[in-house]
Scaffold this motif. Structure first.
Motif, PDB file in Angstrom:
ATOM      1  N   GLU A   1      -2.739  -7.385  32.757  1.00  0.00           N
ATOM      2  CA  GLU A   1      -3.416  -7.878  33.956  1.00  0.00           C
ATOM      3  C   GLU A   1      -2.998  -9.460  33.964  1.00  0.00           C
ATOM      4  O   GLU A   1      -2.941  -9.914  35.298  1.00  0.00           O
TER       5      GLU A   1
ATOM      6  N   TRP B   1     -11.682  -4.364  26.545  1.00  0.00           N
ATOM      7  CA  TRP B   1     -10.312  -4.046  26.853  1.00  0.00           C
ATOM      8  C   TRP B   1      -9.253  -4.366  25.519  1.00  0.00           C
ATOM      9  O   TRP B   1      -9.833  -4.964  24.706  1.00  0.00           O
ATOM     10  N   ASP B   2      -8.172  -3.435  25.505  1.00  0.00           N
ATOM     11  CA  ASP B   2      -7.333  -3.761  24.384  1.00  0.00           C
ATOM     12  C   ASP B   2      -6.561  -4.959  24.940  1.00  0.00           C
ATOM     13  O   ASP B   2      -6.368  -5.117  26.288  1.00  0.00           O
TER      14      ASP B   2
ATOM     15  N   LYS C   1      -3.886  -4.332  27.633  1.00  0.00           N
ATOM     16  CA  LYS C   1      -4.342  -4.427  29.234  1.00  0.00           C
ATOM     17  C   LYS C   1      -4.741  -5.929  29.529  1.00  0.00           C
ATOM     18  O   LYS C   1      -4.328  -6.372  30.582  1.00  0.00           O
ATOM     19  N   VAL C   2      -5.398  -6.727  28.627  1.00  0.00           N
ATOM     20  CA  VAL C   2      -5.285  -8.122  29.016  1.00  0.00           C
ATOM     21  C   VAL C   2      -4.220  -8.849  29.413  1.00  0.00           C
ATOM     22  O   VAL C   2      -3.941  -9.407  30.462  1.00  0.00           O
TER      23      VAL C   2
ATOM     24  N   GLN D   1     -15.757  -8.242  30.930  1.00  0.00           N
ATOM     25  CA  GLN D   1     -15.858  -7.583  29.691  1.00  0.00           C
ATOM     26  C   GLN D   1     -17.264  -7.647  29.173  1.00  0.00           C
ATOM     27  O   GLN D   1     -18.003  -6.895  28.848  1.00  0.00           O
TER      28      GLN D   1
ATOM     29  N   PHE E   1     -11.595 -12.463  32.374  1.00  0.00           N
ATOM     30  CA  PHE E   1     -11.504 -10.957  32.065  1.00  0.00           C
ATOM     31  C   PHE E   1     -12.508 -10.943  30.612  1.00  0.00           C
ATOM     32  O   PHE E   1     -13.386  -9.810  30.716  1.00  0.00           O
TER      33      PHE E   1
ATOM     34  N   SER F   1     -12.618 -12.245  23.930  1.00  0.00           N
ATOM     35  CA  SER F   1     -11.607 -11.430  24.495  1.00  0.00           C
ATOM     36  C   SER F   1     -10.224 -11.413  23.564  1.00  0.00           C
ATOM     37  O   SER F   1      -9.908 -12.347  23.352  1.00  0.00           O
TER      38      SER F   1
END
Ligand SMILES: NC(=O)C1=CN([C@@H]2O[C@H](COP(=O)(O)OP(=O)(O)OC[C@H]3O[C@@H](n4cnc5c(N)ncnc54)[C@H](O)[C@@H]3O)[C@@H](O)[C@H]2O)C=CC1
Ligand SMILES: O=C(O)CCC(=O)C(=O)O
Length: 411
Positions: A365, A357-358, A361-362, A350, A346, A178
């Protein structure tokens, strides 16, 4: 104090505050499974070297077990057990659908070549591959390991079970890692520090900060805190300690560490006795290396008003008592360093969804999870009239206890 004795003591205090049934308490304390394996590899010079590897799977009531793999000379049974148990409470505090596990190999990775580390990681994975899995136990990096270690574990595991990127997290981005995982524990430390200071009507800007450990967690925490105007006045790692009361230029230090493999010799600071870093004058102390380093020997000398536990179990219970009497506020590990496992979650999501996710967003969140967990911990502090460590422990233990009871024990 032995890490497991210390962790068990905190768990038992929390169980008393919650009024847990003694049989349930016992069941929560005993690990689900303990694995100890022999790992022998040929060294580059043709001689053999044998190491002991561990994976302790502590609890899976709330979901697959989750936790890092540590390569360090001090890795041993009790320490891995303590770390696995802490993961169970940590994932529950973060409110992510996991249990807890931890693993490691008793070795000094600095004494091994890249190919020896690869062979060791592959042998270890061969010994445990049947007991880990996407919905069983999902390893990640910890001290002495990193994305490359996870890439080897993934590759070795996939030889037995087919390509399964979600079996480990903290992977290189090219293999389904991620965005934001590398920085996540340090970023979580920043969010946790901000949440705590905010509650005391303070901000990070201008605060004097000392950080022990300048690896993944310590260096990311330093970089992000520096960007927010925090003044990092002392830093240490295995090579030595440095100090600059005007504030260390962290971007320059990061370049120095890249080139020299350690903080020692950095020109923008004076050298310092590594033993004294924890008692340096500062507002905030961030231990980001080993466990048990804040103890009755040094607790009285600590000057910081706040301790943010980026490392796992840096403070033993005797030091907790001394520091509490001095009015030092400690943000406990199972909340303060939960940013890493939260972004691991996360990453796993994914991988399972097959949708990336970009980074924004990570990070957003992560902030949401860290902020919510802080409020949840504070609520438990009010309910049980306790400090932040017991607030976090009662929160985590209560969530795991509820899941355990709901699942039941029927054979
Ligand atoms: N990597 C992660 O995502 C997470 C790590 N943690 C915890 O954070 C701590 C640090 O982990 P990482 O940064 O990942 O490890 P790392 O291996 O990247 O870095 C460890 C750092 O500690 C330093 N160090 C080792 N012995 C030392 C000593 N005696 N005195 C001063 N510094 C020393 C090393 O030189 C290095 O700078 C550990 O307690 C780990 O369990 C907690 C949550 C997540
Ligand atoms: O990212 C993970 O799964 C685990 C990180 C870890 O080992 C820890 O939080 O101590």
């Amino acid at each position: 104090m032995n890490a497991l004795v210390a962790t068990n003591r905190n768990f038992k205090l929390a169980a008393r505050l919650l009024g847990l049934d003694s049989k349930l308490e016992k069941s929560l304390l005993i690990p689900f499974r303990e694995i100890k394996v022999e790992c022998t590899i040929p060294k580059d010079d043709g001689t053999l070297a044998s190491f002991v590897g561990f994976r302790v799977q502590h609890d899976n009531a709330r979901g697959p077990m989750k936790g890092g793999i540590r390569y360090h000379p001090e890795v041993e049974h009790d320490e891995v057990n303590a770390l696995a148990q802490l993961m169970t409470w940590k994932t529950a505090v973060a409110n992510i659908p996991y249990g807890g596990a931890k693993g490691g190999i008793g070795c000094d990775p600095r004494d091994l070549s890249i190919s020896e580390l690869e062979r060791l990681t592959r042998v270890f994975t061969q010994k445990i591959h049947d007991l880990i899995g996407i919905h069983a136990d999902v390893p990640a990096p910890d001290m002495g390991t990193g994305p490359q270690t996870m890439a080897w574990m993934l590759d070795e595991y996939s030889k037995f079970h087919g390509y399964s990127p979600a079996v480990v997290t903290g992977k290189p981005i090219d293999l389904g890692g991620s965005l934001g995982r590398d920085a996540a524990t340090g970023r979580g430390v920043l969010f946790a520090t901000e949440a705590l200071l905010n509650e005391h009507g303070k901000a990070i800007s201008g605060k004097k900060i000392v950080i022990q450990g300048f690896g993944n967690v310590g260096s990311w925490a330093a970089r992000l805190i520096h960007e927010k105007g925090g003044k990092i006045v002392a830093v240490s790692d295995i090579t030595g300690a440095i100090k600059n009361s005007k504030g260390i230029d962290i971007p320059r230090l990061l370049n120095h560490v890249k080139e020299n493999k350690g903080v020692k010799g950095f020109e923008g600071a004076d050298s310092l006795d590594p033993e004294s870093i924890l008692v340096e004058d500062c507002d905030i102390l961030i231990p980001a290396a080993l466990g048990g380093i804040i103890n009755r020997e040094n607790a009285n000398e600590i000057k910081a008003k706040f301790i943010i536990e980026a490392a796992n179990h840096p403070t033993d219970p005797e030091a907790d008592e001394i520091l509490s009497k001095k009015g030092v506020i400690i943000l406990p590990d199972i909340y303060a360093n939960s940013g890493g496992v939260t972004v691991s979650y996360f990453e796993w999501v994914q991988n399972i969804q097959g949708f990336l996710w970009d980074e924004e967003k990570v990070n957003n969140e992560l902030k949401t999870y860290m902020t919510k967990a802080f409020k949840d911990v504070k609520k438990m502090c009010q309910v049980h009239n306790c400090d932040l460590r017991m607030g976090a422990f009662t929160l985590g233990v209560n969530r795991v206890a509820r899941a355990t009871v709901m699942r039941g024990w029927e054979a």
